[in-house]
Each structure stands twice: as structure tokens, then as C-alpha cells.
Design a protein around this motif. Sequence first.
Motif, PDB file in Angstrom:
ATOM      1  N   PHE A 142      -0.417  -5.454   8.852  1.00 52.35           N
ATOM      2  CA  PHE A 142       0.267  -4.435   8.656  1.00 52.35           C
ATOM      3  C   PHE A 142       1.686  -4.012   9.208  1.00 52.35           C
ATOM      4  CE2 PHE A 142      -2.913  -3.005   5.997  1.00 52.35           C
ATOM      5  CZ  PHE A 142      -4.169  -2.756   6.419  1.00 52.35           C
ATOM      6  N   GLY A 143       2.873  -3.583   8.304  1.00 55.70           N
ATOM      7  CA  GLY A 143       4.423  -3.173   8.797  1.00 55.70           C
ATOM      8  C   GLY A 143       3.845  -1.541   9.487  1.00 55.70           C
ATOM      9  N   ALA A 144       5.290  -1.181  10.346  1.00 59.38           N
ATOM     10  CA  ALA A 144       5.043   0.010  10.528  1.00 59.38           C
ATOM     11  C   ALA A 144       5.413   1.095   9.168  1.00 59.38           C
ATOM     12  CB  ALA A 144       6.619  -0.219  11.388  1.00 59.38           C
ATOM     13  N   THR A 199      -5.362  -9.080   8.535  1.00 59.14           N
ATOM     14  CA  THR A 199      -4.552  -8.307   7.894  1.00 59.14           C
ATOM     15  C   THR A 199      -3.419  -7.969   8.355  1.00 59.14           C
ATOM     16  OG1 THR A 199      -5.870  -8.318   5.816  1.00 59.14           O
ATOM     17  CG2 THR A 199      -4.180  -6.837   5.701  1.00 59.14           C
ATOM     18  N   TYR A 253       0.662  -1.331   0.078  1.00 57.02           N
ATOM     19  CA  TYR A 253       0.213   0.002  -0.189  1.00 57.02           C
ATOM     20  C   TYR A 253       1.017   1.509   0.135  1.00 57.02           C
ATOM     21  CZ  TYR A 253      -4.382  -2.741   1.516  1.00 57.02           C
ATOM     22  OH  TYR A 253      -4.788  -3.773   1.328  1.00 57.02           O
ATOM     23  N   GLN A 303       0.428   5.504   1.087  1.00 54.57           N
ATOM     24  CA  GLN A 303      -0.587   6.108   1.892  1.00 54.57           C
ATOM     25  C   GLN A 303       0.773   8.333   1.562  1.00 54.57           C
ATOM     26  OE1 GLN A 303      -0.427   4.811   6.186  1.00 54.57           O
ATOM     27  NE2 GLN A 303      -2.191   6.732   6.046  1.00 54.57           N
ATOM     28  N   PRO A 349      -4.911   4.392   2.881  1.00 58.77           N
ATOM     29  CA  PRO A 349      -4.010   4.210   1.996  1.00 58.77           C
ATOM     30  C   PRO A 349      -4.071   3.751   1.269  1.00 58.77           C
ATOM     31  CG  PRO A 349      -3.825   2.906   4.570  1.00 58.77           C
ATOM     32  CD  PRO A 349      -4.313   4.194   4.785  1.00 58.77           C
ATOM     33  N   PHE A 378       3.288   0.622   2.562  1.00 59.21           N
ATOM     34  CA  PHE A 378       3.088  -0.354   3.690  1.00 59.21           C
ATOM     35  C   PHE A 378       3.036  -1.805   3.292  1.00 59.21           C
ATOM     36  CE2 PHE A 378       2.222   2.407   7.302  1.00 59.21           C
ATOM     37  CZ  PHE A 378       1.401   3.328   6.700  1.00 59.21           C
TER      38      PHE A 378
END
Lengths: 112, 113
Positions: free
Chosen positions: B103-105, B101, B36, B38, B44, B89
Motif C-alpha cells: 500500500f502507498g502512504a 499487497t 482504495y 478511506q 479502506p 491509497f
Amino acid sequence: DVKVTQSSRYLVKRTGEKVFLECVQDMDHENMFWYRQDPGLGLRLIYFSYDVKMKEKGDIPEGYSVSREKKERFSLILESASTNQTSMYLCASSYRLQETQYFGPGTRLLVL
Amino acid sequence: GESVGLHLPTLSVQEGDNSIINCAYSNSASDYFIWYKQESGKGPQFIIDIRSNMDKRQGQRVTVLLNKTVKHLSLQIAATQPGDSAVYFCAENGGTGGFKTIFGAGTRLFVKA
């Protein structure tokens, strides 16, 4: 294109107020999600819904409730807003649970 | 626990160069991965996805590579433009996390003109 809209871009509320955040999607998606996004913590799932009137808790449901009376609309409710609920709130929807989620623009909530 | 992480919190590239954003995931059973983008003040936006039965997928100016052996995901952006400046992300889905899901930072990409 999938469109997910959120009722407000910015909100300022007082501690103890009841707050409603609305989300609408126009793609007939079964699943809808509410996340909050905080610096350094990423996206955290509050609640999700896989069908009308159905809901499941996410990772951080405390202090929140949700409502899904119609397929296209998913509401997040802060029963009694607190300052630690100041955050960016993101709504998302997906056709299937294990598929791409499409996000709204977000609501930035400030609780004073 | 399960986690999706990013190797670098920020990345700065010159306009026109290629960008590579990396991501490590911990759940070898995850079978669906998404990138994604953002932009500031926005939600996002889906860029590209890949399933675990593939190791590469290309889109318009973007390529995702999946290395299941080392549980590594990368996003390559060709000819990076100022409009690519954003937080990116990675996310994983499936496996023992089920529907969720993760999500990474995020990695912030700066594009220098």
C-alpha cells in the motif's frame, strides 16, 4: 456486498493486558489479513491466513499472534499489550491472495 | 525495496472540478493495482482496480490509468463532490512480492465547496 466486521471500534487497555481483536467476514473468503495503520507508516501487514488453522507472518508479527478456527473468523491477539501497540487495526479478507482485499471498519486501540 | 508511493500527500480541489491523484510504483513485475478510499474513522473501501494488461479502466465517475513504461498509476475523479473528501491509497500486488499487497502512504483529498 462483502461485509467485514470487527468486534470493537474503540478499545482502551492497560499495559500487560491480553487483548483480543475479532474479525468476521460473510463472503466465504479463503484469505484474511490483519494490518495496523499508523500515521506516516501506512498499512503494515501483521499476519494473514489462507485457510482455517493456517497462518503466515507478515512484516511486523512481533508481539502478536492470530487464530483462525473457522473460515469466517480471524482473531488477532496481543499477548501482553504495550504502549507501542497503540494503533488502528484493520482486518481484511479476499477470495484469492492476489485479488482485492475488503476491509472492516477498523479498531482503534489505545494502550495506557 | 519495493514501494508504492504517491506524488502529493494532500490535494485540494474545487467542488465540480476533476481530481487527479498520482502514484508511482517501483516493481515492474506487479500485475494488479487497486485504488482504495478511506474516509475518516472508517476502513479502506475498494474503488477500482486494473490489471497490467490494461492501460485504462473506467468506473462511475472514476478512471484509473496505468502507464507501465514509467511505472505510474493515476486515479481521476470527475466532477469532484464533497463526499469524495478522503484519503486515497494506491496498492500493488503480484510480481516478486507474490501475494502481498503493498500500500502507498495515501493522498488526502480536500474538496472545497
